[in-house]
Write an enzyme that holds these catalytic residues in place. Structure first.
Site, short mmCIF file in Angstrom:
data_model
loop_
_atom_site.label_atom_id
_atom_site.label_comp_id
_atom_site.label_asym_id
_atom_site.label_seq_id
_atom_site.Cartn_x
_atom_site.Cartn_y
_atom_site.Cartn_z
N ASP A 174 -42.81 9.53 -24.28
CA ASP A 174 -43.95 8.85 -23.66
C ASP A 174 -44.57 9.66 -22.53
OD1 ASP A 174 -43.69 6.68 -25.34
OD2 ASP A 174 -42.33 5.61 -24.00
N ARG A 187 -50.99 4.85 -21.01
CA ARG A 187 -50.53 6.15 -20.50
C ARG A 187 -51.66 7.19 -20.51
NH1 ARG A 187 -45.46 4.68 -19.61
NH2 ARG A 187 -44.36 3.57 -21.25
N LYS A 205 -48.60 6.39 -31.52
CA LYS A 205 -48.31 5.58 -30.33
C LYS A 205 -49.48 4.60 -30.10
CE LYS A 205 -44.34 7.40 -29.47
NZ LYS A 205 -43.13 6.61 -29.67
N SER A 220 -36.87 7.43 -33.72
CA SER A 220 -37.49 6.22 -33.15
C SER A 220 -36.44 5.24 -32.69
CB SER A 220 -38.40 5.55 -34.19
OG SER A 220 -38.75 4.26 -33.73
N SER A 234 -38.60 -0.56 -21.48
CA SER A 234 -37.69 -0.64 -22.63
C SER A 234 -36.54 -1.59 -22.33
CB SER A 234 -37.10 0.75 -22.93
OG SER A 234 -38.11 1.60 -23.39
N ARG A 270 -51.03 0.31 -35.97
CA ARG A 270 -49.79 1.08 -35.97
C ARG A 270 -48.89 0.71 -37.16
NH1 ARG A 270 -47.53 1.05 -29.97
NH2 ARG A 270 -46.23 2.70 -30.85
N ARG A 298 -52.07 10.15 -29.30
CA ARG A 298 -52.04 10.74 -27.96
C ARG A 298 -52.33 12.23 -27.96
NH1 ARG A 298 -47.12 7.02 -25.39
NH2 ARG A 298 -48.54 5.35 -24.77
C1 S3P Z 1 -39.39 2.65 -27.08
C2 S3P Z 1 -39.27 3.66 -28.00
C3 S3P Z 1 -40.29 4.71 -28.17
C4 S3P Z 1 -41.27 4.75 -27.01
C5 S3P Z 1 -41.72 3.38 -26.60
C6 S3P Z 1 -40.53 2.56 -26.16
C7 S3P Z 1 -38.31 1.66 -26.99
O1 S3P Z 1 -41.02 4.44 -29.36
O2 S3P Z 1 -42.38 5.54 -27.34
O3 S3P Z 1 -42.65 3.44 -25.54
O4 S3P Z 1 -38.26 0.90 -25.99
O5 S3P Z 1 -37.47 1.61 -27.91
P1 S3P Z 1 -40.54 4.96 -30.81
O6 S3P Z 1 -39.37 4.17 -31.23
O7 S3P Z 1 -41.74 4.72 -31.70
O8 S3P Z 1 -40.25 6.41 -30.63
#
Ligand code: S3P
Length: 450
Positions: free
Chosen positions: A327, A403, A354, A174, A29, A129, A358
């Site tokens: 995650d 994952r 995701k 999110s 991230s 997605r 999952r």
């Molecule tokens: C992330 C946010 C999450 C996470 C992803 C990384 C990010 O997703 O599942 O692996 O870096 O902002 P969501 O925003 O869909 O929850």
């Protein structure tokens, strides 16, 4: 099929004790955000410890397509010559974000308030997605989007010529949606306000402040509001990316379930919006300790020490904790199958959108390995079989999801019979050194089916 070639089947066998240090790569991230904010600053941002997984490499390539100069200086070391807020150029070709939802959604936000057009696509997983969750708030700025039915990629965004600031309550927990709106707000005049009901990872807010943007948080009736002042000049930074807690989760979990193990995972980012898994494991009775707690680059960091924990028990995971471990549910489901009694996971509907569904992928694979799993639209219960109790002996489908692949390979290290995955290729998106790192600890992996 793996994202970038033929499928790579892989098998994990019950292994001797896992021992040693597991030095996992940089946070995914934070790596995406460092490249994107570096591209929006004026001048040279220096990044060390960048994750060189395919997801992040795709974002680096995208930043080049928007006009930033992105240079690989050495292992983990990168520089970005930013073009400034509002300085993006129109890409000459389609932007392919590969497997990465974070990459595509954050980049859509970053270009949405510039007067240019960009077309985005990705692999078969990303093309399934939903992007409407991002293009709906971006439309409030004046951005137009045309994609496939259901708001799927490929999709073209026409950036707003004359963006207006936005006040938006994020309807799903999110960080990607929150971040897309904040990045779009950078090039809108006035104050853009993003409100979230449940706290999600806050790396964008922390990093924006580090780059010199003016933003504050306020409690409002709908939740926590982040108020960003638009059109700042972002000042280039030197960023040391902490190691990824979501990658650390795999050697930690493997150590807890493999007999005799004792593994140190140094320098892991423990931002409270990310560390929910470790709290959950400790509540289950895991022998997991934080050593040498410290702060690095504005993020809390510790060395994690995980030892074999034969007496873990199932728990009910507090649903409000879900955003801080979203995650990590696949690997938690594996650990839960080696605990005694049921582990209940509720409030996890987001797992269905995701890299794969999952909940469905974990339920199917764990059942094939001999565990009893119950599932509903936004919940899952894994009935644990105790230490060493999972029968194994199955080939699990990974659905282009890194994952899911890593979770079942960890399961195979402690199950009675080997566990195979149909495709370990996607692991390269987030944790390209997984196979070698785990093997160095003592994990027995073979390429191919059992
Ligand atoms: C992330 C946010 C999450 C996470 C992803 C990384 C990010 O997703 O599942 O692996 O870096 O902002 P969501 O925003 O869909 O929850």
């Amino acid at each position: 099929m793996s994202a970038h070639g033929d499928p790579i089947p892989m098998t994990a066998r019950r292994s001797g004790p896992l021992r040693g240090a597991a030095v996992v790569p940089g946070d995914k991230s934070i790596s995406h955000r460092a490249l994107i904010l570096g591209a929006l600053a004026v001048g040279e941002t220096r990044i060390s410890g960048l994750l060189e997984g395919q997801d992040v490499l795709d974002t680096a390539k995208a930043m080049r397509a928007f006009g930033a100069e992105v240079t690989h200086e050495g292992p983990g070391d990168w520089t970005v010559q930013g073009v400034g807020v509002g300085g993006f150029a129109e890409p000459a070709d389609v932007i392919d974000c590969g497997n990465s939802g974070t990459g595509v959604r954050l980049i859509m936000g970053a270009m949405a308030t510039s007067p240019l057009t960009a077309t985005f696509t990705g692999d078969a997983s990303l093309r399934k997605r939903p992007m409407g969750r991002v293009t709906e708030p971006l439309a409030l700025f004046g951005t137009r989007a045309v994609g496939r039915q259901g708001g799927r990629l490929p999709m073209t965004l026409i950036g707003a010529d004359d963006p207006v600031p936005v006040r938006y309550v994020v309807p799903v927990p999110s960080a990607q949606v929150k971040s897309a709106v904040l990045l779009a707000g950078l090039n809108a005049p006035g104050e853009t306000v993003v409100i979230e009901r449940e706290a999600t990872r806050d790396h964008t807010e922390r990093m924006l402040a580090g780059f010199g943007a003016t933003l504050r948080t306020e409690e409002v009736p709908e939740g926590r509001a982040i108020v960003l002042t638009g059109q700042p000049e972002l000042v280039p930074q030197t960023i040391a990316v902490p190691r990824d807690p979501s990658s650390a989760a795999f050697p930690v979990a493997a150590a807890l379930i493999v007999e005799g193990s004792d593994v140190l995972v140094p320098g892991i980012g423990l931002n409270p919006t990310r560390a929910g898994l470790f709290a959950t494991l400790r509540e289950m009775g895991a022998d997991l300790v934080y050593e040498n707690e410290r702060e690095e680059g504005g993020e809390p960091v510790a060395d994690l020490r995980a030892r074999f924990s034969p007496a873990m028990t199932g728990i009910e995971v507090p649903p409000e904790r879900a955003p801080s471990m979203i995650d990590e549910y696949p690997i938690l489901a594996v650990v839960a199958s080696f605990a005694s009694g049921p582990t209940m996971m509720r409030g996890i509907g987001e797992l269905r959108v995701k890299e794969s569904d999952r909940i469905a992928a974990m339920a199917a694979g764990l059942r094939a390995c001999g565990a009893e799993v119950e599932e509903g639209e936004d919940w899952m219960i894994v009935h644990g079989l105790g230490a060493g109790g999972l029968p194994g002996g199955a080939v699990c489908a990974t659905h282009l999801d890194h994952r899911i692949a890593m979770s079942f390979l960890c399961a195979g290290l402690a199950a009675q019979k080997p566990v195979s995955v149909d495709d370990a290729g996607p692991i390269a998106t987030s944790f390209p050194i997984f196979e070698g790192l785990m093997a160095a600890l003592g994990a027995e992996f073979d390429r191919g089916d059992a």
